[in-house]
Design a protein around this motif. Structure first.
Motif, PDB file in Angstrom:
ATOM      1  N   MET A   1     -16.543 -12.918  -3.678  1.00 52.00           N
ATOM      2  CA  MET A   1     -17.830 -12.536  -4.232  1.00 52.00           C
ATOM      3  C   MET A   1     -17.711 -12.447  -5.754  1.00 52.00           C
ATOM      4  SD  MET A   1     -20.047  -9.294  -3.130  1.00 52.00           S
ATOM      5  CE  MET A   1     -21.457  -8.819  -4.014  1.00 52.00           C
ATOM      6  N   GLU A   2     -18.687 -12.997  -6.424  1.00 51.02           N
ATOM      7  CA  GLU A   2     -18.698 -13.040  -7.885  1.00 51.02           C
ATOM      8  C   GLU A   2     -19.141 -11.694  -8.463  1.00 51.02           C
ATOM      9  OE1 GLU A   2     -21.521 -15.159 -11.144  1.00 51.02           O
ATOM     10  OE2 GLU A   2     -20.904 -16.384  -9.438  1.00 51.02           O
ATOM     11  N   GLU A   3     -18.402 -11.222  -9.475  1.00 52.01           N
ATOM     12  CA  GLU A   3     -18.767  -9.965 -10.122  1.00 52.01           C
ATOM     13  C   GLU A   3     -19.870 -10.229 -11.144  1.00 52.01           C
ATOM     14  OE1 GLU A   3     -15.662  -7.705 -11.866  1.00 52.01           O
ATOM     15  OE2 GLU A   3     -14.515  -7.573 -10.027  1.00 52.01           O
ATOM     16  N   LYS A   4     -20.859  -9.333 -11.156  1.00 48.86           N
ATOM     17  CA  LYS A   4     -21.951  -9.463 -12.116  1.00 48.86           C
ATOM     18  C   LYS A   4     -21.826  -8.359 -13.150  1.00 48.86           C
ATOM     19  CE  LYS A   4     -26.042 -10.742 -10.896  1.00 48.86           C
ATOM     20  NZ  LYS A   4     -27.390 -10.738 -10.319  1.00 48.86           N
ATOM     21  N   ALA A   5     -22.268  -8.669 -14.370  1.00 51.55           N
ATOM     22  CA  ALA A   5     -22.217  -7.691 -15.454  1.00 51.55           C
ATOM     23  C   ALA A   5     -23.620  -7.165 -15.744  1.00 51.55           C
ATOM     24  CB  ALA A   5     -21.633  -8.328 -16.706  1.00 51.55           C
ATOM     25  N   GLY A  10     -22.880  -4.407 -20.065  1.00 53.36           N
ATOM     26  CA  GLY A  10     -21.803  -5.311 -19.688  1.00 53.36           C
ATOM     27  C   GLY A  10     -20.873  -4.793 -18.606  1.00 53.36           C
ATOM     28  N   ALA A  11     -21.103  -3.584 -18.106  1.00 56.50           N
ATOM     29  CA  ALA A  11     -20.254  -3.016 -17.056  1.00 56.50           C
ATOM     30  C   ALA A  11     -20.423  -3.801 -15.750  1.00 56.50           C
ATOM     31  CB  ALA A  11     -20.624  -1.555 -16.833  1.00 56.50           C
ATOM     32  N   THR A  12     -19.402  -3.747 -14.915  1.00 57.61           N
ATOM     33  CA  THR A  12     -19.456  -4.413 -13.612  1.00 57.61           C
ATOM     34  C   THR A  12     -20.489  -3.724 -12.728  1.00 57.61           C
ATOM     35  OG1 THR A  12     -17.130  -4.987 -13.791  1.00 57.61           O
ATOM     36  CG2 THR A  12     -18.112  -5.112 -11.600  1.00 57.61           C
ATOM     37  N   ILE A  13     -21.292  -4.527 -12.057  1.00 59.93           N
ATOM     38  CA  ILE A  13     -22.348  -4.005 -11.189  1.00 59.93           C
ATOM     39  C   ILE A  13     -21.870  -4.005  -9.750  1.00 59.93           C
ATOM     40  CG2 ILE A  13     -24.688  -4.390 -10.335  1.00 59.93           C
ATOM     41  CD1 ILE A  13     -25.344  -5.720 -12.978  1.00 59.93           C
ATOM     42  N   PHE A  14     -22.089  -2.905  -9.077  1.00 51.75           N
ATOM     43  CA  PHE A  14     -21.783  -2.785  -7.654  1.00 51.75           C
ATOM     44  C   PHE A  14     -23.091  -2.569  -6.911  1.00 51.75           C
ATOM     45  CE2 PHE A  14     -18.092  -1.186  -9.959  1.00 51.75           C
ATOM     46  CZ  PHE A  14     -17.102  -1.990  -9.426  1.00 51.75           C
ATOM     47  N   GLY A  15     -23.189  -3.109  -5.707  1.00 50.20           N
ATOM     48  CA  GLY A  15     -24.389  -2.891  -4.915  1.00 50.20           C
ATOM     49  C   GLY A  15     -25.046  -4.201  -4.537  1.00 50.20           C
ATOM     50  N   LYS A  20     -29.387  -6.100 -11.514  1.00 49.63           N
ATOM     51  CA  LYS A  20     -29.142  -6.590 -12.869  1.00 49.63           C
ATOM     52  C   LYS A  20     -28.569  -5.527 -13.800  1.00 49.63           C
ATOM     53  CE  LYS A  20     -32.936  -9.878 -12.604  1.00 49.63           C
ATOM     54  NZ  LYS A  20     -34.231 -10.269 -13.172  1.00 49.63           N
ATOM     55  N   PHE A  21     -28.693  -4.270 -13.419  1.00 50.81           N
ATOM     56  CA  PHE A  21     -28.255  -3.177 -14.281  1.00 50.81           C
ATOM     57  C   PHE A  21     -27.372  -2.218 -13.487  1.00 50.81           C
ATOM     58  CE2 PHE A  21     -32.420  -4.636 -15.681  1.00 50.81           C
ATOM     59  CZ  PHE A  21     -32.145  -4.991 -16.984  1.00 50.81           C
ATOM     60  N   SER A  23     -27.258   1.054 -14.005  1.00 58.28           N
ATOM     61  CA  SER A  23     -27.913   2.356 -13.835  1.00 58.28           C
ATOM     62  C   SER A  23     -29.363   2.292 -14.322  1.00 58.28           C
ATOM     63  CB  SER A  23     -27.169   3.430 -14.643  1.00 58.28           C
ATOM     64  OG  SER A  23     -27.319   3.180 -16.029  1.00 58.28           O
ATOM     65  N   ASP A  24     -30.119   3.344 -13.977  1.00 56.39           N
ATOM     66  CA  ASP A  24     -31.490   3.452 -14.468  1.00 56.39           C
ATOM     67  C   ASP A  24     -31.513   3.583 -15.985  1.00 56.39           C
ATOM     68  OD1 ASP A  24     -32.601   3.263 -11.957  1.00 56.39           O
ATOM     69  OD2 ASP A  24     -32.755   5.439 -11.659  1.00 56.39           O
ATOM     70  N   LEU A  25     -30.526   4.263 -16.540  1.00 57.54           N
ATOM     71  CA  LEU A  25     -30.437   4.436 -17.987  1.00 57.54           C
ATOM     72  C   LEU A  25     -30.335   3.077 -18.687  1.00 57.54           C
ATOM     73  CD1 LEU A  25     -30.128   6.570 -20.297  1.00 57.54           C
ATOM     74  CD2 LEU A  25     -27.678   6.220 -20.052  1.00 57.54           C
ATOM     75  N   CYS A  26     -29.478   2.204 -18.194  1.00 59.49           N
ATOM     76  CA  CYS A  26     -29.329   0.870 -18.776  1.00 59.49           C
ATOM     77  C   CYS A  26     -30.598   0.035 -18.588  1.00 59.49           C
ATOM     78  CB  CYS A  26     -28.126   0.150 -18.179  1.00 59.49           C
ATOM     79  SG  CYS A  26     -26.558   0.639 -18.932  1.00 59.49           S
ATOM     80  N   ARG A  27     -31.202   0.122 -17.423  1.00 58.40           N
ATOM     81  CA  ARG A  27     -32.443  -0.624 -17.158  1.00 58.40           C
ATOM     82  C   ARG A  27     -33.534  -0.196 -18.128  1.00 58.40           C
ATOM     83  NH1 ARG A  27     -36.517   1.055 -14.271  1.00 58.40           N
ATOM     84  NH2 ARG A  27     -35.261   2.555 -13.124  1.00 58.40           N
TER      85      ARG A  27
END
Length: 118
Positions: A1-5, A10-15, A20-21, A23-27
């Protein structure tokens, strides 16, 4: 599975795969930056329209009045901003800031009116 930033930090996204983000803070930060230029312009226009409305409201306590251009300019009225126009059957053009309007008359006078919003 490809890791998304995360698009913001730029942090690694899990879920979820379409996330695309991180956390809510980053969004929220990303979207606030994206919309800041247009929001500033809209905020400036709305502030000017509210100021124009407040000036017309203060000069039209009875629903109708007449005033000179100098009085409007003295109070900070900006003739470049209005919400809509109304043209009468006779061809007179009223300029409105929400429900308060003005009609240019002769000798730099203006007829001020309040449109019934009911």
């Amino acid at each position: 599975m490809e890791e998304k930033a995360c698009l913001e930090c730029g942090a690694t996204i899990f879920g979820r795969a379409d996330k695309k983000f991180c956390s809510d803070l980053c969004r929220n930060a990303y979207n606030n930056k994206l919309n800041s230029d247009s929001n500033n312009y809209i905020r400036t226009v709305n502030t000017t329209l509210r100021k124009n409305r407040r000036i017309l409201m203060g000069l039209t306590p009875e629903g109708k009045a007449k005033t000179h251009r100098d009085r409007l300019v003295e109070k900070g009225f900006d003739f470049n901003f209005y919400t809509n126009t109304y043209t009468t059957k006779a061809g007179a053009v009223y300029y409105f800031c929400y429900e308060y309007g003005y009609l240019p008359l002769d000798n730099n006078f203006f007829a001020l009116v309040r449109r019934d919003t009911n």
